[in-house]
Design an enzyme around this catalytic site. Structure first.
Site, short mmCIF file in Angstrom:
data_model
loop_
_atom_site.label_atom_id
_atom_site.label_comp_id
_atom_site.label_asym_id
_atom_site.label_seq_id
_atom_site.Cartn_x
_atom_site.Cartn_y
_atom_site.Cartn_z
N GLU A 1 72.14 69.88 69.09
CA GLU A 1 70.90 70.05 69.88
C GLU A 1 70.02 68.81 69.82
O GLU A 1 69.13 68.64 70.65
CB GLU A 1 70.15 71.29 69.39
N HIS B 1 74.06 68.13 64.23
CA HIS B 1 73.07 68.73 65.12
C HIS B 1 73.32 68.41 66.59
O HIS B 1 72.72 67.47 67.13
CB HIS B 1 71.67 68.24 64.74
N CYS C 1 73.88 73.56 61.01
CA CYS C 1 73.27 73.07 59.77
C CYS C 1 72.87 74.24 58.88
O CYS C 1 73.72 74.95 58.38
CB CYS C 1 72.08 72.16 60.09
#
Ligand code: ADP
Ligand code: MG
Lengths: 774, 247, 97, 97
Positions: free
Chosen positions: B209, B207, B87
């Site tokens: 994560e 994302h 990002c």
């Protein structure tokens, strides 16, 4: 600061201080007149917003004791222990008027303000919920406000990295000239790091860090500027508060580091009232005083008058009490985070807030050649501020809730002959208030933090607590429709729905925060609405055994065109001991039995259906039995804990039919349901009687679920099963006798709609109402 | 000895802790690297996390690009070190010229916070080898400036060099170009992530994560995190991480 | 050392799609405005630079515009001296740092 | 009917906090740039207007700037004729519409 051309008695009125209040100020100053600076300080501190001068007597009646409560009302946020040495801090606050003036910055700074309330206490903010209310979505003015407010909430929350996981978006004509922007924030802290907003220890340093001070939001007091300067220079005008989320992010990290390392004795954020409020409140709480070194305050622009420095509402600033031997460490932390920091005063033992120009000596006493511009007892501006006993008179013509079993109102017989129930359901699902809020919450980051188990869109928000098996569950709800008819009931219903949204996930509600949005308290009928609302809030919380741990009051929500419907916005946080037991609203397995708990009571006032079918809100609202509500919530929590429940959804906006439709859409599974209409089809299908929920259970568990409900003394009925690609609701035999005509307009037609159609109506309803391409 | 992976913390980074958490789950030893440091402290790989470095003021990622640590990151990358930008980290890498292209304002002019599906174009890179077969990966996006742009010639070359690492795909698994609702930001040719020519620096807007645990709705992102950790372990010669996975 | 005030105008390069410009064109209708076209939305950065003379100061601005204020891949910039507004604006923002 | 090209420069009003300008100033050190201050970041909108004469066209731009391009509460704007660039830029962007 002497004002030649403005007589002082005239000045105080222009500052919004009444003659009665000026006398009260004189009393607190040992009989003398306040000077202009002191008057400016009083005018902000004795404002409704800072002093709660109208609502204090009412708020005292609220229950605040409860299991695990660490701090209740009075601190920046309520804090409740959740075990494992952890605690949750939460609070809701309004930014209605700034958002009406400048929607983006008003909403953005609203988010910033409530976040500061959370991390000031040593908690890391983990979630935001935004409860928004506007006028007619077709009105261009409304569309401009919605767009600005939503961008503002996202622009700030997304940047600081706190997920926006829930909220509300409601349209009602009463908000046309006065939108409501209420924002709730939740934080997580280690109990040992709880930090209070007080300035103990005379001799300690008063440290201001964060953004420099400018002429932000000077508001009404700006007239002092025009009074002070020979000619009215527009550049001296107060300006709209502009938020800087980047600065706030740095403020969060720096503040949490200061607290973690034990470098501050007390911490307070700067909001309304600026330095005046932060110093007087922290000093009063600690029983100390503070001498403010005016020259030491970092400025954003030259030429600020003393009163401007003292009451400026510049954003992203914090005020800490620091031991002299820790100053260097504090300064280093702020430097590393790139935040301006300065010693702007000393804690004293005289109980006064003194404002000094010309600097303090090394001993912290006014230096040679310095001038004392103001000296006011801290208590006079806070705990000992004036309190008004307002007059409350109920309106002459008022409709209460019907007694249980009272005959249904005429309008309960809607929909009229031939009105297809499926069409009514689709109209409700596609309506501005019941359709998916997706186009709004997809402008928010709802997953940053990597804790979001259930984000916006389907009932309460769920956040796991890292390092434990626990989860926090949160919801905001506010019922305005019923409050217009019966403000006590409106408030009680709001508490009931917010807590029910939490309970049906299996979580145990921990406490309640609230934002009371009402009208001008000096008008007896408006003050009656407020006092009834507070009474309803207290009664409901007592019945449910919940403490009110904090909140915020927003009065004067009026506009030339009218006044808002009384709106008690309720925020609830609950605890789920094992996130693995979480239950959601969506149908999950073909063949599961659908059980309806609770029954419909007559009355359609305030319902989405009433608005659609044009039923006047003068009709009766459905009644609320608080004992039953408590039983329902206890029941569903036990049922979930015992593993009997596959899915659970409460019946709220749009009634039973809409609730079933949501379970079906969200699960991608249809259902066949048989209903025996007790009162009228409209009441049973679309009525919003509280204390009802739909649970699904594996066929093998259905009997046990029904039995458990009976043990809790709740009406319960197996109404059908999950399956198929459509929602089918057919009247049970009893209700289906005779022709439609024969039953005086009550239909017996089967409601049957494919899931695809339900979705189509629901998905883009909001974008359609707002004219947003999507 | 688990492999040490650096996570750069700029002022305004807000996914650094999430990234550290995910790397931890994947069996690595995450190390936070403050942006003012001049050295990477011998980490085996570097992640530039998501967030709003310097508020993303001016242009997302541009101010962060000049932070002292970026000199070290550039040197590390040019020396073949593994660097992943997620990002905002992707935006910083693009501004720094460490990956090709630019990330423009979403064509909707609105922030995009939603779940997307992406597909890896290659399973043979340091960032994707653990993904296995090509299937849509569900994970969140959350950005206002994620519209991938490069001129036609550059795009053609990217595709020739197989430098498109991830693309947005729709329900039917087809690439979601601009205008397709499954493309959250108008990215050209559905590009969600790219890799440099040398194959050691990659960036993506979604994302992973935040999609590294089933409890969060998807653990599809774990494959990307695990790929990075295993690749880093290989280059640094540390023992392959034990207990890798989303639990 | 003298102070010079400049403006840097950054605009999307020709051919780069400009959704903001489109949005402005799209909303002209509601305002009942006609005959407006080719709307391009960019950035304007005003700043004060100390330097021995204008060329030196402009050199600093140019470096800033090239490296920070614009992205050569997608944006073009022009530099415009605005000495006049210098004094006032610089005091406004003086405290900012 | 002639076409006139204008630029509308929108900047934060004096005294209004400008977070962007502050962030840019804060980062100059990293670029090794000194002597730059009072940075204010705003917008620049370039557009082409058809009108019988310049004043008429400017009137349209002024309405646009007031009602759409700027937020009068926190922003000030100036209008600048850039006729010169008109032809070129308008054709560039013409390809856009
Ligand atoms: N302004 C908003 N921001 C974020 N989420 C919202 C907003 N408005 C509504 N939502 C979400 O949309 C869903 C529907 O809202 P609502 O009808 O109030 O839920 P419920 O009926 O369960 O109380 C909830 O999950 C709520 O959190
Ligand atoms: Mg609700």
């Amino acid at each position: 600061m002497t004002v030649a051309d403005v007589a002082v008695d005239l000045l105080h009125r222009r500052l919004g201080v009444t003659d009665e209040e000026l006398d009260a100020i004189r009393d607190r100053l040992g009989g003398r007149d306040p000077n202009d600076l002191e008057l400016a300080m009083f005018s902000v501190m004795w404002s409704e917003h800072c002093s709660y001068k109208s609502s204090k007597p009412l708020l005292r009646t609220l229950p605040t004791e409860g299991e695990g409560v660490v701090t209740g009302p009075g601190e920046n946020a309520g804090v409740i222990s959740i075990g494992d040495g952890l605690a949750v801090a939460f609070k809701i606050e309004s930014h209605n008027h700034p958002s009406a003036v400048e929607p983006y910055q008003g909403a953005a700074t609203g988010v910033g303000g409530i976040l500061r309330d959370i991390f000031t206490m040593g908690a890391r903010p983990i979630a935001i919920l935004d409860a928004l209310r506007f006028g007619d979505p077709a009105d261009p003015r409304t569309r401009h406000l919605v767009d600005g407010v939503v961008r503002g909430v996202g622009g700030y929350g997304n940047c600081v990295g706190v997920p926006t996981v829930g909220g509300e978006l409601v349209f009602d004509p009463s908000y046309a000239g006065n939108p409501l922007v209420n924002v709730m924030a939740i934080g997580l802290l280690h109990e040992r790091q709880l930090t209070l907003a007080s300035a103990p220890g005379p001799g300690n340093l008063v440290v201001l860090y964060g953004s420099a001070t400018g002429r932000d939001g000077i508001g009404g007091a700006s007239i002092l500027a025009s009074a002070t300067f020979t000619h009215d220079d527009p550049s001296k005008r107060p300006s709209v508060q502009v938020g800087d989320p980047f600065a706030e992010k740095l403020l969060i990290e720096a503040s949490l580091e200061l607290i973690e390392r034990g470098l501050v004795e007390g911490l307070q954020d700067l909001g309304a009232g600026g330095i005046t409020c932060a110093t007087s409140e922290t000093a009063d709480r600690a029983g100390t005083g503070i001498v403010v070194d005016l020259d030491a305050v970092p400025r954003r622009e030259p030429g600020l008058a003393p009163f401007e420095v003292m009451i400026s509402e510049s954003q992203e600033r914090m005020c800490a009490a620091v031991r002299p031997d820790r100053w260097l460490a504090v300064r280093d932390v702020c430097d590393r985070w790139g935040l301006p920091v300065a010693i702007i005063g000393r804690v004293t033992d005289d109980g006064d807030i003194a404002v000094v120009e010309g600097g303090l000596g090394p001993d912290g006493r006014p230096g040679p050649g310095s001038r004392e511009l103001a000296r006011v007892p801290a208590a006079a501006m806070t705990s000992d501020a004036i309190v008004h006993e307002r007059v409350a008179t109920p309106p002459v013509h008022r409709r209460g809730a019907p007694a249980p079993g009272a005959p249904a109102a005429v309008s309960d017989r809607l929909p009229e002959r031939g009105m297809d129930p499926g069409a009514v359901l689709l109209a409700l699902l596609g309506s501005a208030n019941l359709s998916s809020r997706r186009t709004v919450y997809e402008q928010y980051d709802s997953t940053v933090g990597a804790d979001t188990v259930a984000g916006p869109g389907r009932g309460a928000a769920v956040l796991r607590v890292k390092g434990t098996r626990k989860a926090l569950v949160a919801s905001t709800d506010g019922n305005h429709g019923v409050g217009l008819v019966d403000p006590w009931l409106g408030a009680a219903l709001s508490v009931a729905e917010a807590t029910r949204n939490v309970s049906i996930t299996g979580a145990r509600p921990l406490g309640v925060t609230n934002c009371l949005n009402y009208g001008d308290p000096t008008r007896p009928d408006a003050f009656w609405q407020l006092s009834e609302g507070v009474r309803g809030l207290g009664d409901a919380c007592r019945a449910l055994g919940l403490p009110v741990t904090g909140g915020n009051v927003s009065l004067y929500n009026e506009w030339p065109g009218g006044r808002i419907a009384p709106t008690p916005e309720i925020g609830v946080v609950g605890l789920l001991d094992d996130v693995a037991t979480l239950v959601g609203p969506a149908f999950a397995h073909i063949g599961d039995s659908i059980v309806l708990v609770g029954d419909a009571t007559p009355g359609l006032a305030g319902s989405a259906y009433a608005a659609l079918a044009g039923v006047t809100t003068d009709d009766n609202p459905p009644n609320l039995d608080l004992a039953r509500e408590a039983a329902l919530q206890a029941f569903v929590r036990e049922a979930i804990a015992r593993g009997l429940v596959v899915s659970a959804q409460d019946v709220s906006g749009g009634g039973l039919a809409v609730a079933l439709a949501e379970c079906a859409m969200w699960g991608g599974l249809g259902a066949r349901v048989r209903l025996s209409f007790v009162g009228s089809p409209a009441v049973d299908l679309f009525g919003e009687s509280p204390s009802r929920l739909i649970a699904t259970a594996a066929p093998t568990h259905a009997a046990a679920l029904v039995l458990l409900a009976r043990q809790y003394g709740l009406p319960v009925e197996s109404i059908g099963a999950v399956g198929g690609d459509r929602l089918i609701i057919e009247p049970a035999a009893s209700a289906a006798i005779g022709s439609s005509e024969g039953r005086g307009g009550q239909f017996a037609d089967v409601l049957e709609v494919p899931i695809g159609e339900l979705r189509h109506a629901w998905d883009d309803g909001l974008a359609r109402s707002l004219g947003w391409e999507s | 000895m688990p492999v040490r992976i650096g996570v750069v913390v700029f002022p305004g980074s807000n996914c650094d802790r999430d990234t550290i958490h995910a790397l931890d789950l994947a069996g690595a030893e995450p190390v936070a690297l403050w942006h003012e440091r001049a050295s990477l402290e011998g980490v085996a790989a570097v992640v530039l996390p998501g967030g709003f470095a310097y508020g993303d003021y001016l242009r997302a990622g541009v101010i962060a690009r000049f932070s002292p640590i970026m000199r070290a990151v550039a040197a590390f990358a040019n020396g073949g070190g593994l660097v992943l930008g997620i990002c905002n980290g992707f935006q910083v890498l693009a501004e720094a010229g460490l990956v090709p292209g630019a990330l423009l304002r979403n064509t909707s002019l609105r922030f995009a916070g939603q779940e997307v599906a992406i597909a890896a174009e290659r399973a043979d890179t340091a960032f994707t080898h653990a993904l296995g077969v090509r299937r849509p990966l569900r994970m969140p996006v959350a950005h206002g400036e994620g519209c991938y742009y490069a001129d036609e010639a550059a795009l053609d070359q990217l595709e020739r060099n197989r430098q498109v690492l991830f693309r947005y795909v729709d329900a039917s698994g087809d690439n979601a170009g601009p205008g397709n609702p499954a493309n959250p930001n108008g990215s050209l040719r559905a590009i969600a992530g790219v890799i440099n020519a040398a194959g050691n620096v990659a960036g993506l807007m979604p994302h992973p994560e935040r999609a590294a645990e089933a409890i969060l709705g998807s653990d599809d992102g774990m494959g990307i995190v695990r790929s990075l950790v295993e690749s880093a372990a290989r280059v640094s010669g540390s023992a392959a991480p034990a207990g890798v996975g989303a639990r | 050392m003298t102070s010079f005030r400049f403006a840097v105008n950054v605009t999307p390069k020709p051919g780069i799609l400009d959704p903001q410009g489109r949005a402005v064109e799209g909303s002209l209708g509601h305002l009942g405005i006609v005959g407006v076209s080719a709307v391009r939305v960019g950035r304007r950065v005003e700043l004060t630079v100390d330097g021995v003379d204008e060329p030196v100061a402009r050199g600093v601005v140019d470096q800033l515009a090239r490296e920070l204020l614009s992205n050569p891949l997608i944006e073009a910039y022009t530099i415009e001296p605005i000495g006049a507004t210098s004094s006032t604006t610089s005091t406004d923002a003086a405290g900012e740092g």
